[in-house]
Design an enzyme around this catalytic site. Structure first.
Site, PDB file in Angstrom:
ATOM      1  N   LYS A  12       0.845  -1.190   0.000  1.00 52.63           N
ATOM      2  CA  LYS A  12       0.000   0.000   0.000  1.00 52.63           C
ATOM      3  C   LYS A  12       0.878   1.237   0.000  1.00 52.63           C
ATOM      4  CE  LYS A  12      -4.150   1.849   2.200  1.00 52.63           C
ATOM      5  NZ  LYS A  12      -5.203   1.596   3.215  1.00 52.63           N
ATOM      6  N   HIS A 129       5.745   4.968  28.615  1.00 55.82           N
ATOM      7  CA  HIS A 129       4.968   4.629  27.423  1.00 55.82           C
ATOM      8  C   HIS A 129       5.530   3.411  26.702  1.00 55.82           C
ATOM      9  CE1 HIS A 129       8.043   6.953  25.148  1.00 55.82           C
ATOM     10  NE2 HIS A 129       7.682   6.175  24.139  1.00 55.82           N
ATOM     11  N   ASP A 202      13.753   6.693  14.587  1.00 56.54           N
ATOM     12  CA  ASP A 202      12.696   7.378  15.340  1.00 56.54           C
ATOM     13  C   ASP A 202      12.977   8.877  15.367  1.00 56.54           C
ATOM     14  OD1 ASP A 202      10.569   7.972  17.068  1.00 56.54           O
ATOM     15  OD2 ASP A 202      11.783   7.580  18.857  1.00 56.54           O
TER      16      ASP A 202
END
Length: 494
Positions: A12, A129, A202
């Site tokens: 995709k 997190h 990141d």
């Protein structure tokens, strides 16, 4: 070959404003098309900084897709340039999935939740997190029955699951089997989150993405750095190294990090807005009921331990509190069955419970929207980063409470801001190894340590003082108390 062509056809394409047309493997698309990942659309990348920077509306959703793309770019580059590393398609997919899922655990307003709210709401809880990301990754795979899909695409269970989880958050002492990557391919652990020197995809994504949305110039070119990455053996272990002429570009990277913290991430108005949102969350915490596993109800702070409840937790909690009823009751919206024809509409029975916390939380959020913020009194910047900062700020709060008329310590907020190049007071380049074109198999430390153009220090600290009350006389008295405290400690009050 046919299978490869089939996979290519099923890829995709995402039109990303930072990386252009991004093509992702069909397995990654299956991860994206889940409620657990789609949740990231409603969590702003920069949290409360959106109240300062009008363009900072981007979310963890697009950042995560960007990290998956860059992870694939870097690992494919190493695979093609160094076939002797024996990087497999399994390795490539695992690294990309880790990049895609590394931020699944972020809560409302991103770092506001795990760095400000949770430490105050759960003082003994060390939850971060990254811990939430592991929980949500496992929940995503189980809830959407993706284990069989992963195996269909050549991944091995549970080795590759363990490897992906370790890439997201490798915990100390975690010795789960990862298909031999720790021993044979340790450099794969430096792609998504590099704990050695901070050079990872990141950061490459969020530097570029945040600069774009903030309107800040980005001087770091990750595309060039990627092209000059190579795995070398250093002290008996394989690690990602860079061409020696890339040292200046890497300094630009670390300086970009510093500038983003200085101008945006630690913006004094943005920080106090996040403090006010935190105060609102703390006041509403016990009143909020989020349905989780087995129909059990969880408060805002308890939801971190339940995967079903946490899936429902996004920035929307701001609107839920803001739109609570006038008397402070929660929730603002309730549902009931469709009334039978001719039935009356009797009001709900009276409730004597104390909802004052929700009312106070709503008032704080309304103040944010009206720009009625806690007042900035000033700041000091110590010459060196203070290690005993908690003791120092506690002393300052006591002095402020004693000096200001009709105010106590809780009427003041002290925000300690630490800004650095990524390795606290150390130069992160000291942890990077460089190779020369004449012999790319040998990597050494930088030889420019004596350069006159490098920063003298790589970290700085600011102590900012805010007052919750608007009384001008009390604020002037408080400012004088701050000046006396800073003079006594040898700081300059600004």
């Amino acid at each position: 070959m046919a299978n490869q062509e089939q996979r290519t056809q099923l890829c995709k394409v995402f039109n990303d404003p930072i990386h252009g047309h991004v093509e992702l493997h069909p397995l990654l698309v299956r991860f994206i098309d889940t409620p657990q990942f789609q949740r990231l659309r409603n969590i702003k990348q920069l949290g409360g900084k959106y109240f300062v920077y009008p363009g900072a509306s981007h979310s963890r959703f697009e950042h995560s897709i960007g990290v998956a793309f860059l992870a694939g770019q870097l690992v494919q580059h190493l695979k093609e340039k160094q076939p002797e590393l024996d990087i497999t398609e399994r390795d490539v997919l695992c690294v990309q999935i880790a990049g895609l899922c590394h931020d699944l655990g972020h809560g409302p307003f991103s770092h506001l939740f795990d760095a400000k709210f949770i430490p105050k709401a759960c003082q003994r809880d060390t939850w971060k997190h990254e811990t939430g990301s592991l929980m949500m990754f496992d929940h995503l795979v189980v809830e959407n029955e993706l284990q069989s899909v992963m195996e269909e695409h050549g991944l091995v269970w549970p080795e590759d699951r363990n490897f992906i989880e370790a890439l997201i958050h490798k915990q100390h002492g975690d010795q789960k089997p990862d298909g031999g990557r720790t021993a044979n391919k340790p450099f794969l652990y430096e792609i998504v989150a590099n704990k050695r020197n901070g050079i990872d995809v990141d950061k490459w994504d969020y530097f570029a993405r945040d600069c774009h949305h903030l309107g800040i110039q980005n001087n770091f070119d990750y595309r060039r750095t990627l092209k000059f990455a190579r795995v070398c053996e250093v002290d008996g272990q394989k690690q990602i190294c860079f061409r020696d002429k890339e040292e200046g570009n890497l300094y630009d990277m670390f300086h970009t990090r510093y500038r983003l913290h200085q101008r945006a991430y630690q913006h004094k108005v943005g920080n106090i807005i996040e403090t006010m949102i935190t105060d609102a969350f703390l006041k509403a915490n016990e009143h909020i009921q989020i349905e989780g596993s087995g129909g059990k109800k969880f408060t805002l702070s308890e939801a971190i331990h339940d995967r079903v409840a946490y899936t429902k937790l996004t920035d929307n909690i701001f609107e839920v509190i803001l739109n609570s009823s006038e008397d402070g009751r929660y929730p603002p919206v309730t549902f009931r069955p469709k009334r039978a024809e001719g039935s009356g509409t009797s009001p709900p029975p009276p409730n004597d419970e104390d909802f004052s916390g929700v009312k106070e939380a709503r008032e704080i959020l309304q103040k944010i929207l009206k720009r009625d913020l806690y007042r900035f009194l000033g700041q000091v910047q110590p010459g060196d980063v203070l290690k005993d900062i908690t003791e120092k700020t506690g002393e300052l709060k006591r002095e402020l409470a004693e000096a200001a008329v009709e105010l106590n310590a809780d009427d003041f907020e002290i925000d300690v801001v630490n800004i650095d190049y990524g390795k606290k007071e150390e130069n992160p380049i000291d942890y990077v190894r460089f190779f020369h074109k004449d012999d790319p198999t040998i990597a050494v430390k930088s030889n420019k340590e004596g350069s006159k153009l490098l920063p003298a220090k790589f970290a700085e600290q600011q102590i900012r003082v805010y007052c919750k009350k608007k009384d001008e006389d009390s604020q002037n008295v408080a400012k004088e108390a701050c000046k006396r405290w800073s003079d006594r400690n040898g700081f300059s009050w600004q």
